[in-house]
Scaffold this active site. Sequence first.
Site, PDB file in Angstrom:
ATOM      1  N   ARG A 163       0.833  -1.218   0.000  1.00  0.00           N
ATOM      2  CA  ARG A 163       0.000   0.000   0.000  1.00  0.00           C
ATOM      3  C   ARG A 163       0.865   1.265   0.000  1.00  0.00           C
ATOM      4  NH1 ARG A 163      -3.868  -3.312  -1.655  1.00  0.00           N
ATOM      5  NH2 ARG A 163      -4.525  -4.770  -0.071  1.00  0.00           N
ATOM      6  N   LYS A 282       1.332  -8.768  13.788  1.00  0.00           N
ATOM      7  CA  LYS A 282       0.027  -9.025  13.184  1.00  0.00           C
ATOM      8  C   LYS A 282      -0.163 -10.539  13.234  1.00  0.00           C
ATOM      9  CE  LYS A 282      -2.414  -8.733   8.718  1.00  0.00           C
ATOM     10  NZ  LYS A 282      -2.456  -8.071   7.403  1.00  0.00           N
ATOM     11  N   GLU A 286      -5.907 -12.070   8.287  1.00  0.00           N
ATOM     12  CA  GLU A 286      -5.612 -12.131   6.860  1.00  0.00           C
ATOM     13  C   GLU A 286      -4.549 -13.180   6.549  1.00  0.00           C
ATOM     14  OE1 GLU A 286      -4.732  -7.997   5.875  1.00  0.00           O
ATOM     15  OE2 GLU A 286      -6.853  -7.615   5.521  1.00  0.00           O
ATOM     16  N   ARG A 319      -1.260  -6.227  17.400  1.00  0.00           N
ATOM     17  CA  ARG A 319      -2.346  -5.569  16.660  1.00  0.00           C
ATOM     18  C   ARG A 319      -3.700  -6.228  16.905  1.00  0.00           C
ATOM     19  NH1 ARG A 319      -1.913  -5.330  10.949  1.00  0.00           N
ATOM     20  NH2 ARG A 319      -2.408  -3.138  10.712  1.00  0.00           N
ATOM     21  N   LYS A 355      -6.602   0.048  15.166  1.00  0.00           N
ATOM     22  CA  LYS A 355      -6.842   1.026  14.088  1.00  0.00           C
ATOM     23  C   LYS A 355      -7.925   2.005  14.521  1.00  0.00           C
ATOM     24  CE  LYS A 355      -5.463  -1.832  10.124  1.00  0.00           C
ATOM     25  NZ  LYS A 355      -5.802  -2.378   8.799  1.00  0.00           N
ATOM     26  N   ASP A 360     -11.416  -0.762   8.540  1.00  0.00           N
ATOM     27  CA  ASP A 360     -10.105  -0.762   7.923  1.00  0.00           C
ATOM     28  C   ASP A 360      -9.775   0.554   7.227  1.00  0.00           C
ATOM     29  OD1 ASP A 360      -7.714  -1.492   6.933  1.00  0.00           O
ATOM     30  OD2 ASP A 360      -8.418  -3.164   5.713  1.00  0.00           O
ATOM     31  N   GLU A 388      -4.281   4.449   1.281  1.00  0.00           N
ATOM     32  CA  GLU A 388      -4.766   3.230   0.619  1.00  0.00           C
ATOM     33  C   GLU A 388      -6.213   3.366   0.146  1.00  0.00           C
ATOM     34  OE1 GLU A 388      -4.556  -0.266   3.090  1.00  0.00           O
ATOM     35  OE2 GLU A 388      -5.595  -1.501   1.608  1.00  0.00           O
TER      36      GLU A 388
HETATM   37  C1  BDP Z   1      -5.415  -3.543   4.981  1.00  0.00           C
HETATM   38  C2  BDP Z   1      -4.485  -3.611   3.817  1.00  0.00           C
HETATM   39  C3  BDP Z   1      -3.547  -4.775   3.906  1.00  0.00           C
HETATM   40  C4  BDP Z   1      -2.834  -4.750   5.254  1.00  0.00           C
HETATM   41  C5  BDP Z   1      -3.877  -4.746   6.353  1.00  0.00           C
HETATM   42  C6  BDP Z   1      -3.290  -4.635   7.746  1.00  0.00           C
HETATM   43  O1  BDP Z   1      -5.232  -3.717   2.637  1.00  0.00           O
HETATM   44  O2  BDP Z   1      -2.641  -4.688   2.842  1.00  0.00           O
HETATM   45  O3  BDP Z   1      -1.982  -5.818   5.388  1.00  0.00           O
HETATM   46  O4  BDP Z   1      -4.710  -3.633   6.195  1.00  0.00           O
HETATM   47  O5  BDP Z   1      -3.412  -3.588   8.350  1.00  0.00           O
HETATM   48  O6  BDP Z   1      -6.049  -2.308   4.951  1.00  0.00           O
HETATM   49  O7  BDP Z   1      -2.718  -5.607   8.249  1.00  0.00           O
END
Ligand code: BDP
Length: 699
Positions: A163, A282, A286, A319, A355, A360, A388
């Site tokens: 990003r 993290k 994801e 996180r 966050k 997001d 992003e």
């Molecule tokens: C999302 C992004 C991704 C990041 C993720 C994160 O698209 O690329 O890895 O956040 O914060 O917004 O881990």
Amino acid sequence: EDGYRLWLRYDLIKDQAKLNAYKKTVTGFIIDGNSSTLAIASKELDNGLTGLLGSRVPLVKSVRDASVIIARFPSPLLKDINLKTDTKAISEEGYVITTALLNKKNVIVIAAHTDVGLLYGSFHFLRLIQSFHDLNNIDIATSPKIKHRLLNHWDNLDRTVERGYAGFSIWDWHKLPDYIDPRYHDYARANASIGINGTVLTNVNANAQILTEAYLRKVAALADMFRPYGIKVYLTARFSAPVEIGNLKTADPLDPQVRTWWKNKIDEIYKYVPDFGGFVVKANSEGQPGPQNYKRNHADGANMLAEALEAHKGIVMWRAFVYDNEVPEDRVKQAYNEFKPLDGGFKSNVLVQVKNGPLDFQPREPFHPLFGALPKTPIMMEFQITQEYLGFATHLVYLAPLFKECLDSDTYTKGQGSTVAKVIDGSLENHSLTGIAGVANIGNDRNWTGHIFGQANWYAFGRLAWDHNLTSEAIADEWIRMTLTNDDQSVKKLTQMMIASREIVVQYMTPLGLHHIMGWSHHYGPGPWIKDKPRADWTSVYYHQAEANGIGFNRTTTGSNALEQYAQPVRNRFETLEQCPENFLLWFHHVSWDHKMKSGRSLWDELCHTYYKGADSVKWMQNVWETVRPNIDEERFSHVKTFLGIQHKEAEWWRNSCVLYFQSFSKKEIPKGLAKPEKPLHYYESLEFPFAPGIRPHW
Ligand code: BDP
């Protein structure tokens, strides 16, 4: 004038009266002490003052010859000076800049407890001159409200930046540790000038290789270089590193061998970097590995690392951006559900990094319900400086208002006044471990951030990390004066434009609480039609829920009930349709197309009007920019002008795509007076962007 110098330009002051006044007041400076940090301060003052004033302002040896005295308390140089400030009120990194009398002579004193405090004070002093402050009666005493003020680089070891829209990573791993790119010094200067005191070098989607010896030597070279600037180095820890680079069979955080592996690894890191800051992790998000792979929880994972870091005073930033396939619930609820039960279970050197919003980094989100919900756990803020979801690097969007909107939100978790800012600065629950991180927008583009105005977001992040009470206007004013022009009229117009820019992007992308309707995978441009992907919550249709009767995600008790995660009366305010602020309407409610808005219009009409207003407002920004032309150099003027042109084109693209797409459900006419999009919906749906940066296999 390619923008490389950021806000540290130091060109000769053109206003003759101001120049003369400064020349009279600033004739020579003295620095008490000797250190690599003070050498940096001295060099900066020398370059800065000489540049601004057009003649050498020397570093003098005797206090008698000095008009600016830079010294640590209780330096002998300060002994005859009656400082107005209570030095005990100044923290380790804080400083004082004040006018004082010394032997009947007016002097300016920059004083602090530490050399880094003096460096920060020196940058602030230069800023006062750069932005035309009167030096006759200054009395500044300031300390940072937050302890760890960090940039998070989402930089991969192959120098691509997740990003990232300003080129490749500035970390040249191949040439490190032997070659120290001068750019690293300029990066450090810029950060020190706004009080950023830490940098996480690597992507949250981590690569275990960074923890191997060869890379640690490179990390050490950067850490050595950054140290005198008051900047500590941090890394991201890949949870499965013990398996990937340690040859273990498991990464189970309760396995003794795994724990020993991490302890040894962390001890090794400190051999290379004695003041290593710690890890960002993290985990179980994801697809990243984490403790849940071994049926352990986030606290088990964080505490294992924290235990090994504790001996070295390192911290873990764990996180809370977590969601996964197995959980069928509304994605915005998952972080709260996973972390709330763990409150009180983290070691004292763990921060949970949250966050600003629960989804997001969207153009607008309500504040994350975890703020205020974990009283026993230090919570740190994660903002995204890289744009992003806000037009990448070609859209001019000033982010301070977005940051402030979140920081000023009242969570009510301990009654009225429990703002997010107080959660973050530790004052709400008396935490001394505090932190704030910004996902960096920096790359190896000559101008660092892709867009000249992207520099303002790096700047604003640092200034707010130091003092969240600063206003967006005040920060814009400083940045414009230092970076672009000191012409009062231009400063006023540009401040207005910057302040408005955030709402404008919301209007042409995601008005009235819409969210997550961007293009698939690269996130470039509009994609409200995105559907049928491996996960429902990676699609747009999941979030906007548009259908024949209405649009919006019902998060009230009759829907996903995500609202139950907020304290009262926040929850009630969002829950009741009449009270819910219209800018969050479709975030929390599914609303009929005919719903009557405060303007008297139907929801459909209001949605269209807002999209058109947003796109038209970019034209207004273009006009504002034209009016300041006489006061901006040609090179940066045309850079911004060109980008505003792209922004306008893309704002119309967003508007047309979204209005046409939602019209396919509402079946209503575009309101009178608004020009119909030239092209049909399928044209917008068919566009492809193989060149868009940041293409990923999914999400
Ligand atoms: C999302 C992004 C991704 C990041 C993720 C994160 O698209 O690329 O890895 O956040 O914060 O917004 O881990």
